[in-house]
Every structure is written in C-alpha cells, then in structure tokens.
Design a protein around this motif. Structure first.
Motif, mmCIF file in Angstrom:
data_model
loop_
_atom_site.group_PDB
_atom_site.id
_atom_site.type_symbol
_atom_site.label_atom_id
_atom_site.label_comp_id
_atom_site.label_asym_id
_atom_site.label_seq_id
_atom_site.Cartn_x
_atom_site.Cartn_y
_atom_site.Cartn_z
ATOM 1 N N VAL A 88 0.840 -1.196 0.000
ATOM 2 C CA VAL A 88 0.000 0.000 0.000
ATOM 3 C C VAL A 88 0.877 1.249 0.000
ATOM 4 C CG1 VAL A 88 -1.721 1.313 1.287
ATOM 5 C CG2 VAL A 88 -1.919 -1.164 1.136
ATOM 6 N N PHE A 89 1.886 1.267 0.871
ATOM 7 C CA PHE A 89 2.800 2.410 0.913
ATOM 8 C C PHE A 89 3.568 2.554 -0.398
ATOM 9 C CE2 PHE A 89 2.677 1.897 5.661
ATOM 10 C CZ PHE A 89 1.990 3.079 5.880
ATOM 11 N N VAL A 92 -5.217 -2.368 -3.294
ATOM 12 C CA VAL A 92 -4.389 -3.271 -2.480
ATOM 13 C C VAL A 92 -4.796 -3.154 -1.020
ATOM 14 C CG1 VAL A 92 -2.039 -3.656 -1.626
ATOM 15 C CG2 VAL A 92 -2.445 -3.337 -4.066
ATOM 16 N N TYR A 93 -5.073 -1.948 -0.560
ATOM 17 C CA TYR A 93 -5.494 -1.750 0.829
ATOM 18 C C TYR A 93 -6.780 -2.505 1.124
ATOM 19 C CZ TYR A 93 -7.168 0.486 5.053
ATOM 20 O OH TYR A 93 -7.634 0.699 6.319
ATOM 21 N N PHE A 94 -7.769 -2.374 0.265
ATOM 22 C CA PHE A 94 -9.052 -3.037 0.496
ATOM 23 C C PHE A 94 -8.963 -4.549 0.331
ATOM 24 C CE2 PHE A 94 -10.917 1.244 -0.168
ATOM 25 C CZ PHE A 94 -11.543 1.330 1.070
ATOM 26 N N GLU A 95 -8.073 -5.031 -0.540
ATOM 27 C CA GLU A 95 -7.879 -6.476 -0.705
ATOM 28 C C GLU A 95 -7.302 -7.087 0.560
ATOM 29 O OE1 GLU A 95 -7.675 -9.093 -3.272
ATOM 30 O OE2 GLU A 95 -9.276 -7.908 -4.154
ATOM 31 N N ARG A 96 -6.365 -6.401 1.179
ATOM 32 C CA ARG A 96 -5.643 -6.982 2.313
ATOM 33 C C ARG A 96 -6.314 -6.780 3.647
ATOM 34 N NH1 ARG A 96 -0.030 -8.809 1.432
ATOM 35 N NH2 ARG A 96 0.274 -8.470 -0.755
ATOM 36 N N PHE A 97 -6.968 -5.644 3.827
ATOM 37 C CA PHE A 97 -7.414 -5.298 5.171
ATOM 38 C C PHE A 97 -8.921 -5.324 5.363
ATOM 39 C CE2 PHE A 97 -3.285 -3.255 4.553
ATOM 40 C CZ PHE A 97 -2.593 -3.924 5.533
ATOM 41 N N ILE A 98 -9.660 -5.591 4.332
ATOM 42 C CA ILE A 98 -11.114 -5.661 4.521
ATOM 43 C C ILE A 98 -11.647 -6.996 4.043
ATOM 44 C CG2 ILE A 98 -13.289 -4.673 3.760
ATOM 45 C CD1 ILE A 98 -12.003 -1.964 3.908
#
Length: 114
Positions: free
Chosen positions: A4-5, A108-114
C-alpha cells in the motif's frame, strides 16, 4: 501494508513530478527548422535553438508552427531538451499515471485489510 505504501508513494511521486514539470516547462512555438536545429520562440519572446539531429544521423521533421513544451537546460544533463507536446498533455498524462498508482494503492489496501 508495504505494498500500500509502495503504490501510494509512487502515485504521490508521479503527482509531484507532474506539478514540477508544469511549473518548470515552458510552452513555445517552432518558428524555424532546417533539419539540424529547430528554433523555438517562447511566450516571453525569447528564442532557443535546439538540436534535432540524432546520433544515428536521423533528422526528424518538426513542422513550423508546432506547439512544443520546452524544458530549460538547467533541468537536463544534456544541452537542451524539448517535448513535442502541449503543456496540457503533460498535465493529463501525469495525472493519469498518478491516479493509476493511487487507485492501485487503494485496491491493495481493500484487498488486504477488509
């Protein structure tokens, strides 16, 4: 989280690079082209002679009256550089690239953390 970063930083870098280009790149018009040098007149009235002959001997024809975006010599390691695109195309392409990276970051953020 590192991905994400990574994608977010790429997007912010592309956006910053686009803004820097818009500030530093100047628009001009080709007023002469003899196949070896092209003369560009900037909006402030100054004229710059830029080489067009390539190392392999090819000499592209750049039509007189063509709008170009000119990068000052201070920005480049070579003597002079120019882009055969209007300034608004630089803006649109830079924004498109930065938005692409930022969208990938959000995906990528939504794939990994939600």
């Amino acid at each position: 989280m590192i991905a994400v970063f990574f994608w977010g930083l790429l997007g912010i870098f592309a956006l910053g690079f686009t803004i820097a280009l818009l500030v530093l790149v100047q628009e001009g018009t080709v007023i002469a082209n003899d196949g070896i040098t092209v003369i560009i007149r900037l909006r402030d009235g100054s004229e710059h002679a830029l080489p067009v002959a390539q190392a392999d001997g090819s000499r592209p024809f750049i039509p007189i009256g063509k709008q170009v975006a000119f990068m000052p010599e201070a920005l480049t390691r070579r003597q002079a550089t120019y882009m055969l695109t209007p300034k608004w195309k630089v803006l649109l392409s830079g924004l498109a690239i930065s938005l692409l990276f930022l969208i990938i970051s959000v995906m990528v953020y939504f794939e990994r953390f939600i």
